[in-house]
Design a protein around this motif. Structure first.
Motif, mmCIF file in Angstrom:
data_model
loop_
_atom_site.group_PDB
_atom_site.id
_atom_site.type_symbol
_atom_site.label_atom_id
_atom_site.label_comp_id
_atom_site.label_asym_id
_atom_site.label_seq_id
_atom_site.Cartn_x
_atom_site.Cartn_y
_atom_site.Cartn_z
ATOM 1 N N ARG A 244 0.819 -1.217 0.000
ATOM 2 C CA ARG A 244 0.000 0.000 0.000
ATOM 3 C C ARG A 244 0.853 1.267 0.000
ATOM 4 O O ARG A 244 0.372 2.344 -0.368
ATOM 5 N N ARG A 245 2.099 1.150 0.404
ATOM 6 C CA ARG A 245 2.999 2.305 0.482
ATOM 7 C C ARG A 245 3.880 2.459 -0.767
ATOM 8 O O ARG A 245 4.715 3.373 -0.818
ATOM 9 N N LEU A 246 3.706 1.580 -1.754
ATOM 10 C CA LEU A 246 4.633 1.545 -2.888
ATOM 11 C C LEU A 246 4.731 2.886 -3.602
ATOM 12 O O LEU A 246 5.841 3.397 -3.821
ATOM 13 N N LYS A 247 3.628 3.467 -3.976
ATOM 14 C CA LYS A 247 3.684 4.733 -4.722
ATOM 15 C C LYS A 247 4.374 5.820 -3.918
ATOM 16 O O LYS A 247 5.196 6.584 -4.445
ATOM 17 N N GLU A 248 4.054 5.906 -2.628
ATOM 18 C CA GLU A 248 4.688 6.895 -1.751
ATOM 19 C C GLU A 248 6.194 6.665 -1.680
ATOM 20 O O GLU A 248 6.992 7.615 -1.780
ATOM 21 N N PHE A 249 6.600 5.413 -1.492
ATOM 22 C CA PHE A 249 8.023 5.090 -1.397
ATOM 23 C C PHE A 249 8.755 5.450 -2.689
ATOM 24 O O PHE A 249 9.856 6.016 -2.667
ATOM 25 N N VAL A 250 8.157 5.110 -3.824
ATOM 26 C CA VAL A 250 8.809 5.380 -5.108
ATOM 27 C C VAL A 250 8.966 6.880 -5.321
ATOM 28 O O VAL A 250 10.019 7.352 -5.788
ATOM 29 N N GLU A 251 7.953 7.675 -4.975
ATOM 30 C CA GLU A 251 8.066 9.124 -5.135
ATOM 31 C C GLU A 251 9.193 9.686 -4.278
ATOM 32 O O GLU A 251 9.960 10.560 -4.723
ATOM 33 N N THR A 252 9.313 9.214 -3.044
ATOM 34 C CA THR A 252 10.407 9.666 -2.180
ATOM 35 C C THR A 252 11.753 9.307 -2.785
ATOM 36 O O THR A 252 12.673 10.146 -2.847
ATOM 37 N N ARG A 253 11.898 8.088 -3.254
ATOM 38 C CA ARG A 253 13.167 7.631 -3.810
ATOM 39 C C ARG A 253 13.503 8.402 -5.094
ATOM 40 O O ARG A 253 14.678 8.726 -5.347
ATOM 41 N N ARG A 254 12.500 8.738 -5.874
ATOM 42 C CA ARG A 254 12.756 9.486 -7.097
ATOM 43 C C ARG A 254 13.191 10.919 -6.791
ATOM 44 O O ARG A 254 14.026 11.486 -7.510
ATOM 45 N N ARG A 255 12.659 11.508 -5.748
ATOM 46 C CA ARG A 255 13.113 12.851 -5.355
ATOM 47 C C ARG A 255 14.575 12.824 -4.936
ATOM 48 O O ARG A 255 15.345 13.732 -5.297
ATOM 49 N N VAL A 256 14.958 11.810 -4.180
ATOM 50 C CA VAL A 256 16.361 11.667 -3.782
ATOM 51 C C VAL A 256 17.243 11.515 -5.015
ATOM 52 O O VAL A 256 18.292 12.162 -5.151
#
Length: 374
Positions: A244-256
């Motif tokens: 359920r957190r996948l999209k949130e996690f990916v957005e954070t990682r892409r910002r980094v």
């Protein structure tokens, strides 16, 4: 506090939901192949645009099951030299012979040219690996090459939860995609794996193989040489919650990753493996290549000792044809694989990484690069 190489993220709400699920599972006594496994399969298939998903015990098992379903025994399977042991190990376990091919250094993936160079009449499958979550834009050309030869293309998408190319999710370009839920992955179930496919025949075979080759869960009637590749209900519940957190996690990682891209562009000789046009990586790993001649071990030691920044493990420090276990399968030199494996590093990318942590990594890498490569 320093910056760790990896961090597994379950917030308080996640932990409470998992605890409730575990209590429910233990109360019912349905510990394997139950409703949580079905929920996980359905949710993962939906997230990745697939018709079918089959949960198994590991990403390695997912690959082996797919290869057994194809029928690679006694035949050759092309795999990239830049990948984890399990990619080629699954070929051996399924009775096939791994054929190690070189990679495109800009994507760390197989290219149509490197695959065509090793295809033979004995080739049973080609396994494309999405290293660090990056899907090569050559995936369509690779699929076309395989289709023209009547060879299944299989995706080792162990790193690629939520990655896509041209809007298509990882795992949907070939006959099947195999994912891993090892603890460090963007989505984890503790241990586990998943197969996604459009083939109902492969789905049915995978369900048989994962449960000791039984024709049905409730019958002691074995029709395939399967194994204990089931995913427990406890693992399935953890995976369902984390997904359920996948999209949130990916957005954070892409910002980094975007901040790393901008910072590394100013460091001579330090080259990031960046997204080609149309690719959307989950940045499971952020891979960069050190300048030739820079001692990677010293680079990593200095980052840790002087800046308290720890790099995650390379993907990978040795190409498969240099791994002792694969000595019998060595062929011609594979120069691109050898070069990228010798020079790559992986900067930390965390699913809840803060701006301060990102700044600290950038400052540390910049300082150490100036000292060792300036």
């Amino acid at each position: 506090m320093g910056v760790p190489a990896a961090r597994i993220v379950f917030d308080e709400s996640d932990r409470a939901t998992v605890a409730d699920a575990v209590s429910e599972i233990l109360a019912t006594g349905a510990l394997t192949l139950g409703p949580w496994t079905e929920r996980f399969e359905q949710a993962f298939a939906t997230e990745h645009g697939a018709s079918h998903a089959v949960a198994v015990a590991s990403g390695t098992a997912a690959l082996e099951v797919v290869l057994r379903t194809i029928g690679v025994q006694g035949r050759e399977v092309v795999v990239p030299a830049v990948t984890f042991y399990a990619t080629a190990g699954a070929v051996l376990h399924a009775g096939g012979r791994p054929v190690l091919a070189d990679v495109d250094p800009t994507t760390l993936a197989l290219s149509p040219q490197s695959v065509e160079a090793v295809l033979t009449p004995a080739t049973a499958a080609v396994v494309l690996v999405h290293i660090g979550g990056l899907i090569t834009p050559a995936v369509d050309a690779l699929r076309a090459l395989c289709d023209a030869r009547g060879i299944p293309l299989v995706e080792d998408a162990a790193h690629a939860h939520g990655s896509s190319y041209a809007g298509r999710p990882a795992g949907t370009f070939g006959l099947a995609g195999a994912f891993s839920f090892y603890p460090t992955k963007v989505v984890t179930s503790g241990e586990g794996g998943m197969i996604i496919t459009e083939s109902p025949e492969l789905r049915d075979e995978a369900r048989i193989y994962r449960d000791q080759g039984k024709g049905a869960f409730t019958a002691n009637h074995h029709v395939r040489e399967g194994a204990s590749w089931r995913l427990s209900e406890l693992n399935a519940a953890v995976g369902t919650v984390h997904l359920r957190r996948l999209k949130e996690f990916v957005e954070t990682r892409r910002r980094v990753a975007a901040r790393y891209d901008a910072a590394l562009a100013g460091l001579d000789g330090l080259t990031a493996v960046t997204e080609p046009a149309g690719v959307r990586s989950n940045y499971y790993k952020y891979v960069a290549l050190l300048p030739p001649g820079v001692d990677r071990a010293e680079f990593k030691r200095t980052l840790a000792a002087e800046h308290d920044v720890r790099l995650s493990g390379e993907v990978y420090d040795l190409p498969l044809h240099h791994q002792p276990v694969f000595a019998p399968y060595r062929g011609a030199p594979l120069p691109a694989a050898e070069d990228v494996c010798a020079r790559q590093i992986c900067l930390p990318v965390l699913s809840d990484m803060t701006e301060d942590e990102t700044d600290r990594v950038i400052e540390a890498v910049t300082a150490v690069h100036r000292r060792l490569a300036g």
